[in-house]
Scaffold this active site. Structure first.
Site, mmCIF file in Angstrom:
data_model
loop_
_atom_site.group_PDB
_atom_site.id
_atom_site.type_symbol
_atom_site.label_atom_id
_atom_site.label_comp_id
_atom_site.label_asym_id
_atom_site.label_seq_id
_atom_site.Cartn_x
_atom_site.Cartn_y
_atom_site.Cartn_z
ATOM 1 N N ARG A 11 0.848 -1.191 0.000
ATOM 2 C CA ARG A 11 0.000 0.000 0.000
ATOM 3 C C ARG A 11 0.886 1.244 0.000
ATOM 4 N NH1 ARG A 11 -3.319 -0.348 5.199
ATOM 5 N NH2 ARG A 11 -4.043 1.679 4.475
ATOM 6 N N SER A 13 0.482 4.053 1.866
ATOM 7 C CA SER A 13 0.519 4.859 3.090
ATOM 8 C C SER A 13 1.927 4.888 3.681
ATOM 9 C CB SER A 13 -0.462 4.292 4.128
ATOM 10 O OG SER A 13 0.028 3.084 4.672
ATOM 11 N N LYS A 81 -3.479 -7.913 10.825
ATOM 12 C CA LYS A 81 -4.830 -7.703 11.345
ATOM 13 C C LYS A 81 -5.820 -7.295 10.257
ATOM 14 C CE LYS A 81 -4.034 -2.939 13.047
ATOM 15 N NZ LYS A 81 -5.044 -2.177 12.337
ATOM 16 N N ASP A 82 -5.314 -6.873 9.077
ATOM 17 C CA ASP A 82 -6.199 -6.507 7.972
ATOM 18 C C ASP A 82 -6.618 -7.693 7.117
ATOM 19 O OD1 ASP A 82 -6.036 -3.806 8.672
ATOM 20 O OD2 ASP A 82 -4.343 -3.419 7.324
ATOM 21 N N THR A 125 -11.355 7.042 17.354
ATOM 22 C CA THR A 125 -10.906 5.734 16.882
ATOM 23 C C THR A 125 -11.838 5.270 15.786
ATOM 24 O OG1 THR A 125 -10.570 3.402 17.408
ATOM 25 C CG2 THR A 125 -12.186 4.572 18.742
ATOM 26 N N SER A 127 -12.220 2.073 15.230
ATOM 27 C CA SER A 127 -12.373 0.655 15.534
ATOM 28 C C SER A 127 -13.504 0.385 16.528
ATOM 29 C CB SER A 127 -11.054 0.127 16.129
ATOM 30 O OG SER A 127 -11.249 -1.061 16.836
ATOM 31 N N ARG A 129 -13.935 -2.341 18.013
ATOM 32 C CA ARG A 129 -13.290 -3.099 19.096
ATOM 33 C C ARG A 129 -12.751 -2.157 20.175
ATOM 34 N NH1 ARG A 129 -8.083 -3.444 20.112
ATOM 35 N NH2 ARG A 129 -7.557 -2.512 18.106
ATOM 36 N N ARG A 130 -12.056 -1.114 19.738
ATOM 37 C CA ARG A 130 -11.514 -0.160 20.710
ATOM 38 C C ARG A 130 -12.637 0.585 21.423
ATOM 39 N NH1 ARG A 130 -6.994 1.704 16.316
ATOM 40 N NH2 ARG A 130 -5.276 0.354 17.008
ATOM 41 N N ARG A 151 -11.487 8.477 10.628
ATOM 42 C CA ARG A 151 -10.723 7.791 9.591
ATOM 43 C C ARG A 151 -9.456 8.589 9.357
ATOM 44 N NH1 ARG A 151 -12.098 4.542 5.234
ATOM 45 N NH2 ARG A 151 -9.847 4.409 5.204
ATOM 46 N N GLY A 152 -8.590 8.058 8.498
ATOM 47 C CA GLY A 152 -7.418 8.818 8.101
ATOM 48 C C GLY A 152 -6.125 8.187 8.571
ATOM 49 N N ASN A 153 -5.022 8.706 8.033
ATOM 50 C CA ASN A 153 -3.709 8.184 8.407
ATOM 51 C C ASN A 153 -3.272 8.729 9.765
ATOM 52 O OD1 ASN A 153 -2.787 10.827 7.941
ATOM 53 N ND2 ASN A 153 -2.128 10.362 5.853
ATOM 54 N N VAL A 154 -2.087 8.372 10.178
ATOM 55 C CA VAL A 154 -1.596 8.773 11.505
ATOM 56 C C VAL A 154 -1.562 10.294 11.635
ATOM 57 C CG1 VAL A 154 0.418 8.770 13.016
ATOM 58 C CG2 VAL A 154 -0.293 6.654 11.914
ATOM 59 N N ARG A 157 -5.071 11.680 12.137
ATOM 60 C CA ARG A 157 -5.667 11.360 13.443
ATOM 61 C C ARG A 157 -5.015 12.158 14.571
ATOM 62 N NH1 ARG A 157 -7.829 5.170 13.281
ATOM 63 N NH2 ARG A 157 -8.120 5.034 11.037
ATOM 64 N N CYS A 244 -12.771 -8.346 10.139
ATOM 65 C CA CYS A 244 -11.703 -7.530 10.738
ATOM 66 C C CYS A 244 -12.238 -6.318 11.497
ATOM 67 C CB CYS A 244 -10.743 -7.012 9.667
ATOM 68 S SG CYS A 244 -10.194 -8.215 8.485
#
Length: 319
Positions: A11, A13, A81-82, A125, A127, A129-130, A151-154, A157, A244
């Site tokens: 990818r 990213s 995890k993806d 987040t 997620s 799960r989180r 959403r979004g990259n590091v 966020r 996932c």
């Protein structure tokens, strides 16, 4: 094998490029061949919808796998995890390298810890799960927080925190470590507070199932303990029929007596995203020596969780 460069599908990213770059170096060392990165855009990279809405399962993976099957690349690197839990017959996970820190972390304003966040703090987040576990912890420990889907990259966020839109965001420790930004973490979340996603912190190196020579070479990067652990975790996820993006956390770790590894413990959790209902169980057994044994450990715990009502807490189950 020829001296031509091996083509590694990744990818685009920052995180994907960083972790693929590390794998490329390691593969070059074991094969003696140069490795070139081939950047591939996935649906998960271009969609602006929340992962829970677009299904999560496979959205970062399908385009990479298609490139492998077409022969455009020789192998691909995924965040494990993806990966969907069903493995295509014509592709193989040639290596699961040593796992990095599987924990989730908080990046908060004013260097705050999770438990020091002010009342009404907004935590971002993407997620479920989180969300489920943070809300459950807050509920049982008298904290007042609001989880906000992002959403979004590091950069995006963490930018929400710097801009004051959010008080904190939750990210994976391994991802921040791989891009050299672990020093921005203000709190490491204990796995007793938030169990990570199945496979979190681990990478998967995938190639065509009929390329025996490449499979053998990539296999030198495989870590059997990491593979056994993530196999058990993903088996749990599969047996729950969850994708996932489902609110499922799982972690298999090794229990040692001094320097001697004695057993593997698998912990699993499923919860509603508001944290009001949770099923959290664990099981311990001998360290799996085969894929089937690791798979059985996950299925055993999933069966116990389903008996406790886990299915009803996951919303729509994966088909």
């Amino acid at each position: 094998m020829s001296d031509n460069p091996l083509r590694l599908g990744t990818r685009r990213s920052t995180l994907a490029m960083a972790q693929s770059g590390r794998v490329a170096e390691a593969v070059s060392q074991v094969t003696g061949r140069p490795v070139e990165l081939v950047e591939i855009t996935t649906y998960g990279d271009t969609s602006r919808e929340h992962l829970a809405q677009i299904g999560g399962t496979g959205v970062f993976v399908t385009a990479l796998r298609d490139a492998l099957l077409r022969g455009d690349v020789d192998f691909a690197v995924h965040s494990l995890k993806d990966l969907p839990t069903t493995q295509p017959e014509d592709l193989v996970l040639a290596a699961v390298p040593v796992r990095e820190d599987p924990r989730d972390v908080i990046v908060a304003r004013d260097a705050l810890k999770f438990t020091d966040l002010p009342r009404g703090a907004r935590i971002g987040t993407g997620s479920p799960r989180r969300m489920a576990q943070l809300n459950a912890y807050a509920r049982t420990h008298g904290l007042d927080v609001e989880t906000v889907p992002v959403r979004g990259n590091v950069d995006t966020r963490i930018g929400y925190v710097h801009d004051g839109e959010l008080d904190a965001v939750v990210l994976a420790a391994a991802g921040l470590s791989r891009i050299g930004r672990i020093d921005e973490v203000t709190d490491f979340l204990s796995v007793d507070t938030v169990l990570p996603a199945p496979g979190q912190g681990a990478l998967a190196i995938e190639c065509a199932a009929d390329n025996a020579e490449l499979i053998a070479l990539l296999g030198e990067l495989d870590d059997p303990f990491t593979r056994a652990a993530v196999t058990a975790e993903r088996s749990l996820l599969a047996a729950l029929e969850a994708g996932c993006s489902a609110p499922v956390g799982a972690l298999a770790d090794l229990l040692a007596d001094g320097q001697i590894v004695k057993e593997m413990r698998l912990r699993g959790v499923v919860g509603t995203t508001d944290g009001t209902r949770m099923v959290q169980l664990s099981t311990t057994g001998p360290v799996p020596e085969t894929n089937d044994q690791a798979t059985a450990l996950g299925r055993e715990l999933a069966s116990e969780m389903l008996a406790q009502g886990a299915a009803g807490l996951m919303g729509e189950r994966a088909q």
